[in-house]
Scaffold this motif. Structure first.
Motif, mmCIF file in Angstrom:
data_model
loop_
_atom_site.group_PDB
_atom_site.id
_atom_site.type_symbol
_atom_site.label_atom_id
_atom_site.label_comp_id
_atom_site.label_asym_id
_atom_site.label_seq_id
_atom_site.Cartn_x
_atom_site.Cartn_y
_atom_site.Cartn_z
ATOM 1 N N LYS A 1 5.685 4.790 3.183
ATOM 2 C CA LYS A 1 6.701 4.799 3.963
ATOM 3 C C LYS A 1 6.067 5.643 5.552
ATOM 4 O O LYS A 1 6.917 5.080 6.366
ATOM 5 N N PHE B 1 1.011 -1.218 -0.136
ATOM 6 C CA PHE B 1 0.139 -0.085 -0.329
ATOM 7 C C PHE B 1 1.088 1.415 0.057
ATOM 8 O O PHE B 1 0.938 2.190 -0.915
ATOM 9 N N TYR B 2 1.086 1.425 0.911
ATOM 10 C CA TYR B 2 2.533 2.908 1.400
ATOM 11 C C TYR B 2 3.412 2.836 1.981
ATOM 12 O O TYR B 2 2.890 2.227 2.660
ATOM 13 N N ILE C 1 -7.698 6.030 -5.129
ATOM 14 C CA ILE C 1 -6.466 7.135 -5.080
ATOM 15 C C ILE C 1 -5.781 6.244 -4.491
ATOM 16 O O ILE C 1 -4.207 5.098 -4.394
ATOM 17 N N MET C 2 -6.100 5.534 -3.217
ATOM 18 C CA MET C 2 -5.248 4.878 -1.955
ATOM 19 C C MET C 2 -4.652 3.057 -3.105
ATOM 20 O O MET C 2 -3.725 2.651 -2.537
ATOM 21 N N SER D 1 -3.927 3.895 -6.472
ATOM 22 C CA SER D 1 -3.187 5.088 -7.368
ATOM 23 C C SER D 1 -3.939 4.607 -8.419
ATOM 24 O O SER D 1 -3.399 4.371 -9.393
ATOM 25 N N MET E 1 -0.193 5.882 7.631
ATOM 26 C CA MET E 1 -0.841 5.427 6.900
ATOM 27 C C MET E 1 -1.366 3.650 6.627
ATOM 28 O O MET E 1 -2.247 3.472 5.997
#
Lengths: 348, 512
Positions: free
Chosen positions: B432, B429-430, B495-496, B498, B436
């Motif tokens: 960083k 997912f993300y 959006i989650m 992309s 999140m």
């Protein structure tokens, strides 16, 4: 039918609203409404710019004044360098530039021990960016950009300045060299920056840490939670045994093969090693043996048809630390213009 | 182009507008052209960058073959009719087998060969079964052969059903294609409500769960214990909401053209046994297998032809037919051994259930809530277990991979579940920050809870009428609040991931 269409229009309101907010606050000025200089606008703008000489590399070349480069060299350069660019990304970008401009004649490519470090593996953004340039929806729906857009929106709502396009320049004073009443041999910000570079090239846990960024380290030195002198001492006394630095042979070979191919097509390639502050050399490169590890890479590059302008190891310019904003980046007012003139004069 | 790709959101309105603007006699021609365009967009790419036209040629050839053979069968009688039907069915199943299984068998048993690189034609499993059903129905004189070639071609290739079904029956579809269609705003609104629910299921539920599940199934050997169990249950939800969402959008698309196609799911995860489950899961395939495989197997008395045994067993035992149906279902679903194992597991579940019912008395229709919940959870757990094979089959994993997965389900994980789960979410997912990760977990749990509640409501309050129908009964303001809620959640989920441009979204049932 009219009622049905009005319902459809009403249903689309949230999407329109979201799109408007995104366009207003998106970080890269993709739509060109804000006149911002970003990686995306640079790459997007190259197609059709009609400039046959390009500059590539990481942030050390990204801030160069292209008007000054033109003044010195007598012809125009297009700057496609961007912060954090890996060697892989820069090579991909050269190939992209050639694909959109078959008349490409000259490439000035910035590399350094940092971008040649095998463990410097950022996710390759160029393929994604190429996709986004051709497809606005891929850009709008990108999670990272949406997070940045949301942060910008929240910043505006809270009245926090966005600080965009902040120039890398500063005038340093005596206090910038002092910690706990003692004057350090290097500026604190340079020690903090060297520590970050050191961490990228050394085994984990061999250096005290106070955060991910140089700013965090500097803050810790300022508030006394991190001893700058001790940090300095640890780095100076390091040995190559602590090092994990290895040249990224795969990408170096790819670069060498690209140089040979482009040479056949009459495209001139200049490989540039930008200058670095003495603190990086003395606190990171020499203790960890990076200078020795880099020697073979330099020899290999010298053996190609490319012009190699090495300000990092061989032709080190006598710039004092006040000309550097940090260990890697020349000050945009006091250092970068000087080097820009030198580089584009010698590149001809 | 898929139902959730932006190009489809342009393609569909343009097709609808032309469909209702053009003279009514042109409607089927337009649908055929639109289907050809949709199919063209989905043609596989060649290494040279061009498109591989083989699947398009194949579907065109199938259409011509089915059109003519159905007319010939319709006119024939007696043995000739039977022979022609057998020939047509075998021919089509052979084509399906060549395109679906040849690559796997050649790669497995022989050296690489040009046949192993055959492009997999989109929807071949769906349209072959639809055509086989059409030919058998004509042969059985349940329907008469279609005289209009365009109508036959639309029946075979209709873009709403080509990707993932449902498998339409000619008897229902062809008469609809024979009539003219006028725009009906009320029906179009119903269709959009249905599509909204479909998009929610697909984008906001299935794809979001998939961000976790896909990472685990890509390299299951990196994990063990709770992570593998969570991924197995997660995949059961991902597959269901993905497939049923797609079918909702397919039904909505057809409705926008004034056509009605069968409902493919009826809240299967509230079933208390596998018999019920298979009457609610992928209904168009289950009923196809029942009508064209199970019933003929039961009627045919094929066991009487077996030497020696045949004298004792005149009628085939029901459980044998059940087992055969599920093994065939496994073959239909995929071309690797893991799909066949999945089919065998389904057969074992169903046969065991039949035996239990035979030796113990059949359970009450309405068991107490606790028992019912226990049975529902049991069916779901067994189904999720079988899907481990199904998913690993989709990933082209071997039997070794499945054995690893199963044997490590209850193994102790090295870094603990929380640390592993966090690392998986950061990969899928993300990458960083921890905030999140928490947002992802909260979002995934909320949308899944909402989706399960919607299914519960549909199952127990609406008696399996689609959940979208309840929206019309809400007061205006609340109704629009719900619409905006759905749109907002879909947008965030889009959006989650992309938009699917940088994420790892996939659609399992599109490969059949």
């Amino acid at each position: 039918m009219r009622k049905f269409l009005s319902k459809i229009a009403l249903a689309l309101v949230p999407i329109v609203l979201y799109s408007a907010i995104f366009v207003a606050f998106e970080p890269n000025d993709y739509f060109g409404f804000k006149g911002k200089d970003t990686l995306l606008t640079r790459i997007k703008g190259y197609e059709g710019a009609g400039i046959n000489s390009i500059v590539l590399g990481d942030s050390r070349l990204a801030h160069m004044d292209m008007a000054l480069a033109k003044e010195v060299s007598g012809h125009e350069y297009y700057n496609m360098a961007f912060g954090g660019a890996s060697l892989e990304e820069s090579i991909d970008l050269i190939e992209y530039a050639k694909s959109v401009n078959p008349n490409l004649k000259e490439v000035v490519l910035g590399v350094s021990f940092y971008t040649l470090n095998a463990s410097y593996n950022t996710a390759n953004r160029i393929k994604t960016i190429e996709k986004q340039i051709n497809n606005p929806l891929a850009y709008i729906s990108n999670l990272e950009y949406n997070v940045q857009t949301a942060a910008a929106l929240v910043g505006v709502l809270q009245g926090v300045p966005t600080g965009e396009n902040a120039r890398e320049t500063a005038t340093w004073q005596e206090k910038d060299y002092m910690q706990s009443g003692k004057t350090l041999p290097y500026r604190k910000s340079l020690i903090a920056y060297a520590a970050i570079l050191y961490r990228a090239c050394a085994k984990e846990g061999t250096l005290p840490s106070a955060g991910f960024y140089a700013e965090d380290m500097l803050k810790a030195m300022d508030n006394g939670t991190l001893d700058g002198e001790k940090l300095l001492h640890e780095m100076q006394n390091a040995t190559p045994e602590s090092s994990v630095f290895k040249v990224n042979q795969k990408e170096l070979d790819r670069l060498i093969s690209l140089i040979a191919d482009y040479n056949k097509e009459g495209i001139k390639i200049t490989v540039v090693f930008p200058p670095m502050d003495e603190s990086v050399r003395k606190l990171v490169c020499e203790p960890l043996g990076i200078d020795v590890a880099m020697a073979n890479a330099l020899t290999a590059l010298h053996a190609t048809s490319a012009t190699v302008l090495d300000y990092e190891w061989e032709n080190v310019p006598p710039y004092d630390d006040k000309m550097f904003f940090d260990g890697f980046h020349l000050d945009e007012v006091y250092g970068l213009p000087t080097w820009t003139k030198t580089l584009f004069k010698e590149a001809q | 182009m898929t139902f959730t790709s932006p190009s489809y959101l342009l393609f569909l309105p343009v097709t609808i507008i032309l469909y209702y603007i053009l003279p009514k006699r042109m409607q089927n021609t337009l649908l055929l052209l639109a289907s050809a365009v949709f199919y063209w967009f989905n043609l596989p790419r060649l290494e040279s960058g061009g498109r591989n036209y083989m699947p398009l040629v194949l579907i065109a050839a199938t259409t011509v073959f089915v059109y003519y053979i159905a007319l010939v069968i319709d006119k024939a009688s007696g043995k000739k009719r039977t022979m022609l039907t057998a020939f047509a069915v075998i021919a089509m199943l052979c084509v399906l087998a060549i395109f679906k299984y040849s690559g796997y068998f050649i790669k497995t048993f022989f050296a690489p060969h040009s046949l192993s690189a055959l492009a997999f034609p989109l929807g071949i499993s769906y349209y072959t079964f639809a055509c086989v059903a059409y030919i058998i129905d004509v042969s059985r004189r349940d329907i008469i052969a279609e005289r209009g070639f365009i109508r036959t071609a639309v029946f075979v290739s209709f873009f709403a059903t080509i990707t993932c079904g449902p498998i339409c029956r000619a008897g229902k579809m062809l008469p609809q294609l024979a009539s003219e269609h006028r725009f009906n705003a009320a029906k179009a609104s119903d269709a959009l409500r249905l599509a909204l629910v479909g998009f929610f299921k697909q984008i906001a539920v299935a794809n979001i769960i998939g961000l976790f599940v896909n990472v685990v199934f890509k390299s299951p050997t990196d994990y063990s214990g709770m992570v593998l169990i969570t991924a197995a249950f997660g995949y059961a939800f991902q597959l269901y909401y993905e497939f049923s969402g797609f079918c909702d959008i397919a039904c909505a698309t057809a409705m926008l053209f004034g056509l009605e196609i069968p409902q493919n799911f009826k809240t299967p995860y509230f079933s208390t046994n596998f018999s019920g489950f298979w009457s609610r899961w992928h209904i168009s395939l289950s009923t196809w297998l029942q009508d064209y495989l199970f019933m003929p197997l039961v009627w045919s008395k094929w066991t009487s032809h077996i030497p020696v045994l045949g004298k004792k067993v005149q009628s085939p035992p029901m459980i044998t037919s059940v087992a055969i149906v599920f093994i065939v279902s496994g073959f239909w679903h995929g071309n690797t051994s893991l799909f066949v194992i999945w089919g065998i597991i389904q057969a074992v579940y169903r046969v065991s259930e039949e035996l239990l019912h035979k030796y113990y008395k059949k359970p009450k229709k309405k068991p107490p809530l606790l028992l019912r919940s226990f049975k529902t959870c049991g069916v779901f757990a067994l189904w999720s277990f079988s899907l481990i094979f199904f998913r690993l089959g989709s990933e082209n994993s071997g039997i070794g991979g499945a054995i690893y997965y199963i044997t490590h389900l209850f193994a102790k994980s090295e870094n603990g579940f929380a640390a592993n789960a966090k690392a998986i979410i950061q990969r899928g997912f993300y990458p960083k920050n921890d905030m999140m990760v928490l947002l992802y977990i909260a979002f995934a749990v909320l949308v899944l809870a909402a989706a399960i509640y919607m299914d519960w409501y549909q199952c127990f309050r609406l008696k399996d009428k689609h959940i979208s129908t309840v929206l019309t009964k809400l007061p205006l303001v609340l109704r629009w609040a719900v619409y905006y809620g759905f749109i907002g959640v879909i947008l965030v989920a889009f959006i989650m991931q992309s938009g699917g441009y940088g994420g790892n979204v996939s659609f399992a049932y599109g490969g059949f």
